[in-house]
Design a protein around this motif. Structure first.
Motif, PDB file in Angstrom:
ATOM      1  N   MET A 157       1.814   0.931  -1.106  1.00  0.00           N
ATOM      2  CA  MET A 157       3.072   0.229  -0.843  1.00  0.00           C
ATOM      3  C   MET A 157       3.460   0.349   0.628  1.00  0.00           C
ATOM      4  SD  MET A 157       6.684   0.465  -2.901  1.00  0.00           S
ATOM      5  CE  MET A 157       7.143   2.104  -2.334  1.00  0.00           C
ATOM      6  N   LEU A 158       3.201   1.516   1.230  1.00  0.00           N
ATOM      7  CA  LEU A 158       3.524   1.698   2.642  1.00  0.00           C
ATOM      8  C   LEU A 158       2.656   0.803   3.515  1.00  0.00           C
ATOM      9  CD1 LEU A 158       3.995   5.567   2.810  1.00  0.00           C
ATOM     10  CD2 LEU A 158       5.760   3.817   2.984  1.00  0.00           C
ATOM     11  N   GLY A 159       1.367   0.665   3.129  1.00  0.00           N
ATOM     12  CA  GLY A 159       0.494  -0.223   3.876  1.00  0.00           C
ATOM     13  C   GLY A 159       0.979  -1.657   3.820  1.00  0.00           C
ATOM     14  N   GLY A 160       1.457  -2.080   2.641  1.00  0.00           N
ATOM     15  CA  GLY A 160       2.005  -3.424   2.507  1.00  0.00           C
ATOM     16  C   GLY A 160       3.241  -3.610   3.362  1.00  0.00           C
ATOM     17  N   ALA A 161       4.075  -2.558   3.458  1.00  0.00           N
ATOM     18  CA  ALA A 161       5.281  -2.645   4.287  1.00  0.00           C
ATOM     19  C   ALA A 161       4.919  -2.819   5.759  1.00  0.00           C
ATOM     20  CB  ALA A 161       6.128  -1.384   4.093  1.00  0.00           C
ATOM     21  N   VAL A 162       3.870  -2.133   6.196  1.00  0.00           N
ATOM     22  CA  VAL A 162       3.426  -2.287   7.584  1.00  0.00           C
ATOM     23  C   VAL A 162       2.990  -3.724   7.849  1.00  0.00           C
ATOM     24  CG1 VAL A 162       1.693  -1.614   9.266  1.00  0.00           C
ATOM     25  CG2 VAL A 162       2.758   0.131   7.840  1.00  0.00           C
ATOM     26  N   VAL A 163       2.229  -4.289   6.896  1.00  0.00           N
ATOM     27  CA  VAL A 163       1.743  -5.669   7.061  1.00  0.00           C
ATOM     28  C   VAL A 163       2.904  -6.650   7.093  1.00  0.00           C
ATOM     29  CG1 VAL A 163       0.396  -7.501   5.981  1.00  0.00           C
ATOM     30  CG2 VAL A 163      -0.490  -5.158   6.009  1.00  0.00           C
ATOM     31  N   VAL A 164       3.833  -6.513   6.153  1.00  0.00           N
ATOM     32  CA  VAL A 164       4.980  -7.425   6.093  1.00  0.00           C
ATOM     33  C   VAL A 164       5.811  -7.312   7.369  1.00  0.00           C
ATOM     34  CG1 VAL A 164       7.157  -7.909   4.909  1.00  0.00           C
ATOM     35  CG2 VAL A 164       5.091  -7.473   3.582  1.00  0.00           C
ATOM     36  N   GLY A 165       6.055  -6.078   7.803  1.00  0.00           N
ATOM     37  CA  GLY A 165       6.821  -5.882   9.027  1.00  0.00           C
ATOM     38  C   GLY A 165       6.126  -6.459  10.238  1.00  0.00           C
ATOM     39  N   ALA A 166       4.797  -6.317  10.281  1.00  0.00           N
ATOM     40  CA  ALA A 166       4.034  -6.857  11.407  1.00  0.00           C
ATOM     41  C   ALA A 166       4.114  -8.380  11.443  1.00  0.00           C
ATOM     42  CB  ALA A 166       2.579  -6.408  11.314  1.00  0.00           C
ATOM     43  N   PHE A 167       4.006  -9.018  10.274  1.00  0.00           N
ATOM     44  CA  PHE A 167       4.112 -10.476  10.223  1.00  0.00           C
ATOM     45  C   PHE A 167       5.505 -10.938  10.658  1.00  0.00           C
ATOM     46  CE2 PHE A 167       0.273 -10.659   7.478  1.00  0.00           C
ATOM     47  CZ  PHE A 167      -0.372 -11.689   8.142  1.00  0.00           C
ATOM     48  N   ALA A 168       6.546 -10.214  10.216  1.00  0.00           N
ATOM     49  CA  ALA A 168       7.901 -10.567  10.627  1.00  0.00           C
ATOM     50  C   ALA A 168       8.064 -10.421  12.136  1.00  0.00           C
ATOM     51  CB  ALA A 168       8.916  -9.691   9.891  1.00  0.00           C
ATOM     52  N   PHE A 169       7.499  -9.357  12.683  1.00  0.00           N
ATOM     53  CA  PHE A 169       7.586  -9.133  14.132  1.00  0.00           C
ATOM     54  C   PHE A 169       6.862 -10.235  14.898  1.00  0.00           C
ATOM     55  CE2 PHE A 169       6.528  -7.147  18.183  1.00  0.00           C
ATOM     56  CZ  PHE A 169       7.713  -6.495  18.509  1.00  0.00           C
ATOM     57  N   LEU A 170       5.684 -10.610  14.432  1.00  0.00           N
ATOM     58  CA  LEU A 170       4.920 -11.671  15.088  1.00  0.00           C
ATOM     59  C   LEU A 170       5.636 -13.013  14.971  1.00  0.00           C
ATOM     60  CD1 LEU A 170       1.282 -10.722  13.998  1.00  0.00           C
ATOM     61  CD2 LEU A 170       2.318 -10.447  16.266  1.00  0.00           C
TER      62      LEU A 170
END
Length: 409
Positions: A1-14
């Motif tokens: 779940m933490l890995g998914g949060a990193v991915v989602v946050g990265a996409f939002a940042f990009l």
């Protein structure tokens, strides 16, 4: 779940970085330029901040880096100050909207302030009151607090938005093809062709049935995602409030983009309606927070087999649905099928109902952290012997209530 949060946050940042690229191609028209700047810069501010914080917190957790306890010593002064400044920003925003050629680059900042401050104040006050009245609970960390808000803003809005859109489009196609003019390729024109009764049914089902059931489910599900934290009733209510405030921030921001779109509304509508939008959306901050706090309490009752709390979810749905229904009776002739009523008396009653529901939600948010208890202190306090075995403990901060804990040791 933490890995998914990193991915989602990265996409939002990009996505926030990408939105900045639109600022290099602005319209010459002052009003269109204001809209373009608000979309590009406003989206960047919101997505960069939410995505950046989410990536930081998730990556820190993956790296086993602890988070500090949330402490805002002067929150009792900070929250009223932010509320007092809010009307000033509404006035400034209205002046910017009325004069788009002046300081268009300042408007996105004003808009984001108006969008976020009411919700963040609610999240701050409720979490601090929880800490004051549950002294032996494990402190709320900044990671926990920010993750709850961001889940509501990014996670719950995404899933709930998809389901809401699917229902709206599929039901609209069905009704228009069977009862309307059959033009399913242009639902904006097809929906007003529905018989009035079916038009009202469609609007109310979207606004007061499907949306509240769907949104309160996904916002309240934060209790499941935070299940490893073993929160009690009071803690779960706070989690729900955090998710509700985050949801309101993003929903309000998205709605704020269209309110200054010159291709959708006229100058007269814009000048008259922007301040109303700003004020009304501040009200939704309290409604979303209170409704999701109750929904989360219902999920706590379900997961912990506490039947008395199961009523929380239907109560949250009812709060959300009632708010949407009162908005429908106030301006139903402007929603979806445009089949809603248009009555001055009904408008007055709707406004009174909205104010009553708003103040009821404020009272709920203020009182629930005081009336709910987690039931037992954090295990570390029991192990260290810091909690009295019996007899009254110190009364909660800020009150003189007699509080006698009954903790199993």
């Amino acid at each position: 779940m933490l890995g998914g949060a990193v991915v989602v946050g990265a996409f939002a940042f990009l996505a926030g970085l990408a939105s900045l690229l639109t600022l290099f191609d602005l319209s010459e028209s002052p009003r269109r330029k204001l809209f373009d700047i608000n979309v590009g810069l406003g989206t960047a501010i919101v997505t960069l901040s939410l995505g950046g914080v989410l990536v930081y917190q998730a990556a820190s957790s993956l790296g086993h880096v602890g988070s500090t306890a949330m402490r805002v010593p002067r929150w009792k002064f900070l929250a009223p100050a932010a509320i007092a400044v809010f009307p000033l920003f509404v006035v400034i925003g209205q002046l910017e909207v009325n004069n788009p050629e002046r300081l268009p680059w300042l408007f996105p900042v004003t808009n984001v302030f108006i969008v976020s401050v009411p919700s963040l104040v609610i999240a701050l006050v409720v979490s601090q009151r929880y800490a004051a009245f549950n002294r032996w609970a494990w402190p709320v960390s900044w990671r926990e607090w920010s993750s709850g808000v961001i889940y509501g803003a990014i996670g719950a809005t995404t899933v709930a938005g998809i389901i809401n859109t699917l229902y709206l489009v599929l039901m609209a196609i069905l009704l228009v093809s069977q009862l309307g003019n059959g033009d399913t390729g242009n639902l904006a024109e097809g929906l007003p062709s529905l018989p009035r009764g079916w038009g009202v049914f469609f609007d109310v089902s979207v606004l007061s049935v499907v949306a509240p059931l769907n949104e309160e489910f996904w916002k309240g599900m934060l209790v499941a995602f935070f299940f490893f934290r073993r929160g009690g009733a009071a803690r779960c209510f706070v989690w729900g409030v955090l998710a509700g405030t985050g949801f309101n921030i993003l929903e309000t921001f998205e709605n704020s983009l269209s309110i200054v779109n010159p291709s959708e509304i006229t100058q007269q509508q814009l000048s008259a309606d922007w301040w109303k939008f700003a004020g009304a959306r501040a009200g939704t901050g309290a409604v979303h927070a209170a409704a999701t706090g109750m929904s989360a309490l219902g999920f706590y009752g379900l997961f912990r087999r506490q039947r008395k709390y199961l009523v929380g979810y239907p109560a949250g749905v009812a709060i959300h649905g009632a708010w949407n229904f009162l908005n429908f009776t106030l301006a139903g002739d402007a929603f979806l099928s445009q089949a809603g009523p248009d009555s001055q008396l009904l408008d007055i009653l709707s406004i009174l109902g909205l104010f009553a529901l708003f103040f009821a939600c404020i009272a709920l948010l203020w009182e629930m952290p005081r009336r709910l208890r987690d039931g037992r202190p954090a295990a570390i306090y029991l192990v260290l012997g810091m909690v009295p075995r019996d007899g009254p403990a110190d009364p909660p901060a800020g009150g003189g209530e007699r509080w006698v804990p009954n903790y199993p040791v």
